[in-house]
Enzyme design. Structure first.
Site, PDB file in Angstrom:
ATOM      1  N   ARG A  27      -1.701 -19.510   9.104  1.00 49.70           N
ATOM      2  CA  ARG A  27      -1.991 -19.577   7.666  1.00 49.70           C
ATOM      3  C   ARG A  27      -3.320 -20.283   7.381  1.00 49.70           C
ATOM      4  O   ARG A  27      -3.775 -20.321   6.237  1.00 49.70           O
ATOM      5  CB  ARG A  27      -0.867 -20.314   6.934  1.00 49.70           C
ATOM      6  N   GLY A 103      -2.532 -23.539  -2.126  1.00 45.04           N
ATOM      7  CA  GLY A 103      -2.875 -22.856  -3.384  1.00 45.04           C
ATOM      8  C   GLY A 103      -4.066 -23.530  -4.043  1.00 45.04           C
ATOM      9  O   GLY A 103      -4.795 -24.292  -3.401  1.00 45.04           O
ATOM     10  N   GLU A 483     -10.567   1.299   9.315  1.00 43.50           N
ATOM     11  CA  GLU A 483      -9.702   0.313   9.957  1.00 43.50           C
ATOM     12  C   GLU A 483     -10.253  -0.081  11.340  1.00 43.50           C
ATOM     13  O   GLU A 483     -10.230  -1.264  11.706  1.00 43.50           O
ATOM     14  CB  GLU A 483      -8.276   0.877  10.070  1.00 43.50           C
ATOM     15  N   LYS A 605      -4.335 -15.468   7.883  1.00 46.68           N
ATOM     16  CA  LYS A 605      -3.423 -14.326   7.867  1.00 46.68           C
ATOM     17  C   LYS A 605      -3.067 -13.930   6.441  1.00 46.68           C
ATOM     18  O   LYS A 605      -2.977 -12.759   6.110  1.00 46.68           O
ATOM     19  CB  LYS A 605      -2.166 -14.686   8.666  1.00 46.68           C
TER      20      LYS A 605
HETATM   21  O1  M6R Z   1      -0.912  -9.388   3.540  1.00 42.16           O
HETATM   22  P1  M6R Z   1      -1.835  -8.276   3.074  1.00 42.16           P
HETATM   23  O2  M6R Z   1      -1.553  -6.973   3.702  1.00 42.16           O
HETATM   24  O3  M6R Z   1      -1.888  -8.185   1.583  1.00 42.16           O
HETATM   25  O4  M6R Z   1      -3.273  -8.756   3.547  1.00 42.16           O
HETATM   26  C1  M6R Z   1      -4.405  -8.045   3.152  1.00 42.16           C
HETATM   27  C2  M6R Z   1      -5.601  -8.421   4.018  1.00 42.16           C
HETATM   28  O5  M6R Z   1      -5.915  -9.783   3.879  1.00 42.16           O
HETATM   29  C3  M6R Z   1      -5.348  -8.119   5.503  1.00 42.16           C
HETATM   30  O6  M6R Z   1      -4.996  -6.789   5.704  1.00 42.16           O
HETATM   31  C4  M6R Z   1      -6.594  -8.436   6.349  1.00 42.16           C
HETATM   32  O7  M6R Z   1      -7.610  -7.524   6.051  1.00 42.16           O
HETATM   33  C5  M6R Z   1      -6.230  -8.420   7.829  1.00 42.16           C
HETATM   34  N1  M6R Z   1      -6.816  -9.539   8.493  1.00 42.16           N
HETATM   35  C6  M6R Z   1      -6.675  -7.196   8.530  1.00 42.16           C
HETATM   36  O8  M6R Z   1      -6.423  -7.214   9.891  1.00 42.16           O
END
Ligand code: M6R
Length: 610
Positions: A27, A103, A483, A605
């Site tokens: 996190r 937050g 991607e 993440k």
């Molecule tokens: O949890 P989410 O799918 O909403 O997150 C969105 C992006 O932060 C997430 O996909 C990010 O781009 C990843 N690190 C990609 O691998």
């Protein structure tokens, strides 16, 4: 974004907090710290860096804090640089209070000015520190009442955990927006941003609701709303074992998660395609009549989830003939999109906590749209906001780079598109059957493809020193190109651009020269010949071509310097296997460069701030 952990009981808190933080590092990992009530005072140890650095700092302090009540934090910086003075926990002037926070407190400047005017001295640049001084300012009131008052005063999405030296057996926590869970033990209670942090101690978990205040003591947990009314927790027994949230013998979570893709796909498909190849989505809480009334679809998401959303646009439009708009969530929420009660808005998010996507679906709901959330996290904020929730069932994803959740998002969107087509009568049964059979074949196809993972990584390592990469694709291969480029950027730190192959001639082709690598996603489709022509154009300008091709494509092979083969599949299903060589490509280059694939620099993440 940050990770919070708390323990109150009879065991030494230190190791429980530090182990919990290690499981929350995904996190954020800019700094880490703990605060433990030790007799009549609070001992704080914190440092810039990772949990490993915190462990060294604790050792340097000679492990001084032996108490059984404490809070911990791992940070992803928002307000203030990632240096030790901004690490949590934060204290008041008298060091009698310690606070951890996840937050943003949007009105912290105003609160800070008021507190400075009242004589408080601040030692950090964070928004969090106002909470510690507010507790001090409110004097001897019960801590629970103080935290309720603070939640009333603080604007924004936040989760906090507070300890006070004069309450040696108590942690008070609260949340709005940012996630928080509590764990119930015998003679002990736990607090965390996410379940894996406390799963080794208890399986009895409850999610803290928005604007709820929780008092944790060794004897148990009590929850109230902001008016002080009692709230009954919904306690659930968590079935996953901790092992499933750990590396399981792989070098990294990312590689483990790549190899978990067949299982993740099988779980995501379970019960959704019957033996007659009909599609079932009972969680989509719409009658066929209501589903037929939908006249427009929006998909909103960020990052990798956005790329899955882009694929969803192709599938929904092709199979249902409904118009679909796809938006980056942070753009959608401010651009005044045209929505009404016949619009379906699909918010896609692995975590279900991404601030922009959450705000986008809340906005859409307020405009009267029907909101569907797709997420991997049960009871996440988006799951609770949405009118219907479709879960990917990929299991916890710890690596910052999304892999298994992405392929599950792709199949879930294929299922949703087919389901809408089925109930709207937009596709005949035979076509649905062909697609459903192909989707059902995916877990086995991915399993077989992964048997060749070492070969693909071996090919990729040749390009370890590459500086410029274009990922190109047309049609539904374009989201896969995007991607592939994102994966390479985020874990291997290589400048990579995902582009529609047919658009290169309108500018970017000027960048193509010897030394540039072009990764072409050219699986069989109605655009295949056009994609190969675009690859010819790259080759004519001396680019090196690494191509993802459908098995048996000798024409494509003739052009390529390197090929990663994927199995044949209908055009709209093929992205699920096509992305896997690109995940392995980025992984192999990142490892060859000696980088930390699970925790790439500057990333977290879950992004719970705007
Ligand atoms: O949890 P989410 O799918 O909403 O997150 C969105 C992006 O932060 C997430 O996909 C990010 O781009 C990843 N690190 C990609 O691998």
């Amino acid at each position: 974004m940050c990770g919070i952990v708390g323990y109150v009981g009879t065991k030494p808190a230190q190791s429980i907090l530090v182990n919990g933080l290690a499981r929350l590092e995904y996190r954020g990992y800019d700094s880490a710290g703990i605060a433990i009530i030790d007799g009549s005072k609070i001992g704080v140890t914190k440092t810039a860096g990772r949990v490993a650095d915190l462990i060294s700092s604790i050792a340097a302090d000679q492990g001084s804090y032996t108490g059984s009540v404490g809070i911990g934090h791992t940070r992803w910086a928002t307000h203030g640089a990632p240096v030790t003075k901004n690490a949590h926990p934060h204290s008041d002037c008298s060091q009698n209070v310690a606070v951890v926070h996840n937050g943003i407190i949007e009105n912290y400047m105003q609160l800070r000015d008021e507190l400075i005017a009242a004589g408080h001295t601040f030692t950090s640049d964070t928004d969090t520190e106002v909470v510690a001084h507010l507790v001090e300012q409110m004097g001897d009131e019960p801590l629970e009442i103080i935290v309720r008052n603070i939640m009333e005063k603080a604007e924004g999405a936040l989760a906090i955990g507070v300890v006070r030296a004069s309450d040696p057996d108590l942690i008070v926590a609260a949340r709005r927006g940012s996630p928080l869970v509590i764990g119930f033990g015998d003679g002990e209670s736990f607090l965390a941003s996410d379940i894996p942090a406390i799963l080794e101690h208890t399986r009895r978990i409850a999610i803290v609701g928005d604007d709820n205040v929780v008092s944790l003591t060794p004897g148990g947990v009590s929850i109230t709303d902001l008016a002080g009314n009692p709230v009954e927790p919904v306690v659930r027994d968590i079935e996953w074992d901790l092992e499933s949230a750990e590396r399981g013998g792989y070098d990294d979570f990312m590689l483990k998660e790549i190899y978990e893709q067949p299982k993740a796909l099988t779980d995501t498909l379970a019960g959704r395609i019957d033996d007659h190849y009909r599609i079932h989505l009972p969680e989509l809480d719409l009658t066929p009549r209501e589903a037929r009334a939908i006249d427009k679809v929006f998909v909103v998401a960020c990052g990798t989830s956005y790329h899955a959303g882009l694929m969803a646009k192709y599938a929904i439009e092709r199979w249902t003939r409904l118009p679909v708009e796809i938006d980056i969530a942070s753009e959608f929420r401010y651009r005044d999109p045209v929505l009404d009660d016949r619009t379906m808005v699909i918010g896609m998010s692995q975590s279900g906590e991404t601030a922009d996507t959450l705000a986008a679906i809340e906005y859409a709901q307020a405009q009267g749209a029907y909101v569907v959330a797709t997420t991997n996290v049960v009871d996440s904020s988006m799951a609770r906001v949405a009118d219907s929730v479709l879960y990917t069932r990929a299991g916890p994803e710890i690596g910052v780079a999304s892999t298994k959740t992405f392929v599950c998002q792709l199949v879930l969107m294929q299922i949703l598109a087919l389901y809408l087509a089925q109930i709207r009568g937009a596709l005949d049964g035979a076509t649905v059957e062909v697609m459903a059979k192909s989707i059902r074949a995916l877990p086995d196809q991915v399993e077989k493809l992964l048997e060749r993972a070492d070969d693909i990584m071996e090919q990729a390592r040749k390009y370890t020193d590459v500086k410029d990469v274009f990922f190109l694709g047309r049609g539904v291969s374009f989201p896969i190109a995007l991607e592939g480029a994102l994966k390479l950027k985020e874990i291997a730190y290589v400048r990579a651009e995902g582009y529609p192959a047919g658009e290169m001639k309108h500018g970017p082709i000027a960048l193509i020269e010897k030394g540039v690598l072009v990764v072409g996603v050219a699986t069989k489709s109605h655009l295949h010949a056009k994609t190969l022509s675009n690859m010819e154009e790259m080759k004519a300008r001396a680019a090196t071509l690494f191509m993802v091709l459908t098995e048996g494509d000798t024409e494509g092979q003739r052009l390529a310097d390197d090929v990663a083969w994927v199995p044949p599949a209908p055009e709209l299903i093929a992205p699920v296997t096509a992305v896997i060589p690109l995940q392995l490509f980025a992984y192999a280059i990142s490892k060859a460069k000696g980088l930390d694939v699970d925790k790439p620099r500057n990333l977290a993440k879950t992004v719970t701030v705007e």
